[in-house]
Write an enzyme that holds these catalytic residues in place. Structure first.
Site, short mmCIF file in Angstrom:
data_model
loop_
_atom_site.label_atom_id
_atom_site.label_comp_id
_atom_site.label_asym_id
_atom_site.label_seq_id
_atom_site.Cartn_x
_atom_site.Cartn_y
_atom_site.Cartn_z
N GLU A 41 37.44 47.13 35.22
CA GLU A 41 37.00 47.19 34.04
C GLU A 41 35.37 46.94 33.88
OE1 GLU A 41 39.82 44.66 33.12
OE2 GLU A 41 40.07 45.62 31.22
N CYS B 225 28.51 44.44 31.12
CA CYS B 225 29.10 43.30 31.57
C CYS B 225 30.16 44.22 32.99
CB CYS B 225 30.10 42.40 30.97
SG CYS B 225 30.91 41.30 31.86
N CYS C 23 40.74 39.02 40.55
CA CYS C 23 40.08 37.88 41.09
C CYS C 23 40.68 37.09 41.95
CB CYS C 23 39.29 37.30 39.67
SG CYS C 23 38.38 35.88 40.06
N CYS D 159 41.22 30.46 37.63
CA CYS D 159 41.19 29.71 36.43
C CYS D 159 42.25 29.65 35.51
CB CYS D 159 39.71 30.19 36.00
SG CYS D 159 38.61 29.99 37.04
N CYS E 57 41.80 32.05 32.34
CA CYS E 57 41.31 33.22 32.52
C CYS E 57 42.47 34.46 32.63
CB CYS E 57 40.21 33.59 33.38
SG CYS E 57 39.63 35.03 33.78
N CYS F 99 34.90 37.49 27.29
CA CYS F 99 35.00 36.75 28.52
C CYS F 99 36.43 36.20 28.81
CB CYS F 99 34.07 35.54 28.23
SG CYS F 99 32.43 35.90 28.03
N1 SAH Z 1 34.02 34.54 38.45
C1 SAH Z 1 32.72 34.43 37.81
C2 SAH Z 1 32.45 35.61 36.80
C3 SAH Z 1 33.32 35.43 35.67
S1 SAH Z 1 32.34 35.33 34.25
C4 SAH Z 1 32.80 33.13 37.33
O1 SAH Z 1 33.61 32.12 36.96
O2 SAH Z 1 31.61 32.54 36.41
C5 SAH Z 1 33.36 35.17 33.20
C6 SAH Z 1 33.02 33.77 32.30
O3 SAH Z 1 33.93 33.60 31.21
C7 SAH Z 1 32.98 32.63 33.08
O4 SAH Z 1 32.09 31.62 32.58
C8 SAH Z 1 34.42 31.96 32.83
O5 SAH Z 1 34.46 30.66 32.78
C9 SAH Z 1 34.63 32.46 31.41
N2 SAH Z 1 35.84 32.67 30.75
C10 SAH Z 1 36.87 32.95 31.61
N3 SAH Z 1 38.08 33.02 30.65
C11 SAH Z 1 37.76 32.85 29.51
C12 SAH Z 1 38.42 32.73 28.29
N4 SAH Z 1 39.91 32.76 28.22
N5 SAH Z 1 37.81 32.51 27.25
C13 SAH Z 1 36.31 32.43 27.36
N6 SAH Z 1 35.64 32.41 28.26
C14 SAH Z 1 36.26 32.54 29.62
#
Ligand code: SAH
Length: 363
Positions: free
Chosen positions: A94, A107, A114, A118, A121, A338
């Site tokens: 995506e 983006c 991944c 987390c 996510c 995000c």
């Molecule tokens: N793996 C990398 C790139 C992902 S960036 C990283 O962890 O930074 C995506 C951003 O969105 C990260 O800062 C992550 O913490 C945030 N994110 C992930 N899931 C989310 C959610 N459900 N709502 C809001 N932000 C989220």
């Protein structure tokens, strides 16, 4: 099979042309191909009109082109567009395009799925399918720019590597893609308009720092203490908060650069005033800013989005000490925000189905 054309640098293109021709090829030919790919952003070899016909044909016949192809796209009420792009092996990944006035932010993804687990996510639920190649990373920008007629003025384009994947676990390819995207002979993006976001893979910071051409660094902090962070981001049991902060202090920022810390606010979990004060303490003495992201919800995500008041109160506290912004959610209605990238394809009604692996069909 030969490596795909998109993703090769000038030297690799020269070597490829020689191999195809079976003899030395004048160096300007490689430059013509390079510029066609990255500056003109042609969509197939037949469009590289500077080349003699037989060479175009040979490229078309013998070398996979390597630009991702559209499988599906979704448009949000707020103008955000999410693309499901198909790769040479049939997998899909995506990319999100966010217009903001005259500016556009891409983006892009660095991996299919991944490996970082987390808890908040959606991408985590996919697991890791594979790394993207440099061509597949840069190709997302090339394709989406072309599809939206954004060819001309790169000063209006920003790229964030915040899509699927953990860029620092695919750093060689991320750095090669970065070089292709910022080379003034090619795409020509400014290094200042490129950001890579990491969950905090501390041992990779050094390689990133050493790289002559590199994106800005954003770090997903997401918690105000070690225990909370390990619960929300299990990978941080390996990469401890105190080592992360030490690596941040040692990180060689360029004169125009600040670190960015991202902080996902989870209602009742990490969003209290006390959390905000702890964040300020953690980041004391760092040249940085903080981006708050209120949770973007999704099926199977066991957290809640905090109220606007809570987000505001958190921001007020951090802002007394550091620049602190609230990231505007973009494209939540189409699962483009995000943490929502999981190849969701049924948006209306029950948004629970995802396109599974190869063969996601266009609708
Ligand atoms: N793996 C990398 C790139 C992902 S960036 C990283 O962890 O930074 C995506 C951003 O969105 C990260 O800062 C992550 O913490 C945030 N994110 C992930 N899931 C989310 C959610 N459900 N709502 C809001 N932000 C989220």
């Amino acid at each position: 099979m030969l490596q795909a054309l998109v993703g090769l640098d000038a030297g690799e293109i020269a070597a490829l042309l020689e191999r195809l021709e079976g003899r030395a090829v004048p160096s300007f030919r490689a430059r013509q191909v390079y510029q066609a790919l990255y500056r003109q952003r042609v969509q197939e070899p037949s469009e590289i009109t500077a080349l003699p016909m037989h060479l175009r044909q040979r490229l078309a016949d013998d070398v996979p082109f390597g630009l991702p192809r559209p499988a599906q796209s979704f448009s949000s009420a707020d103008g955000t567009r999410r693309y499901l792009l198909q790769l040479a092996d049939g997998r899909t990944v995506e990319t999100v395009l966010m217009p903001e006035g005259e500016r556009y932010t891409f983006c892009i993804s660095s991996q299919v799925g991944c490996p970082v687990n987390c808890r908040f996510c959606l991408t985590a639920l996919m697991g890791l399918e594979r790394n993207l190649t440099a061509g597949e990373i840069a190709g997302q920008v090339l394709y989406v720019a072309a599809a939206n007629g954004l060819a001309a003025d790169v000063s209006k384009l920003n790229v964030v590597m915040m899509g699927q994947g953990e860029p620092l676990l695919n750093l060689d390819n991320v750095l090669k893609a970065t070089r292709l995207l910022v080379d003034p002979e090619g795409v020509g993006l400014s290094e200042r308009r490129l950001t890579v976001s990491t969950a905090g893979i501390v041992p990779k910071f050094e390689q990133l720092a050493r790289s002559e051409v590199r994106p800005k660094l954003a770090i997903s902090l997401n918690a105000s203490n070690e225990e909370q962070r390990q619960q929300l981001m299990p990978i941080t049991r390996k990469y401890h908060l105190k080592d992360l902060l030490a690596a941040c202090r040692a990180y060689p920022l360029r004169s125009w650069e600040k670190l960015t810390f991202e902080y996902v606010l989870l209602g009742g979990v990490n969003d209290t005033d006390a959390d905000a004060r702890r964040v300020v303490k953690l980041l004391a003495n760092l040249n940085c800013k903080v981006n708050l992201i209120a949770l973007n919800p999704g099926p199977g995500i066991p957290f809640e989005t905090p109220s606007a008041e809570r987000v505001g109160s958190f921001q007020q506290i951090v802002r007394r000490s550091l620049p602190c912004f609230v990231r505007k959610p973009r494209g939540r209605d189409i699962y483009a925000a995000c943490g929502q990238l999981k190849r969701m394809v049924q948006i209306e009604g029950s948004a629970t189905a995802a396109a599974e692996g190869p063969g996601a069909q266009s609708g």
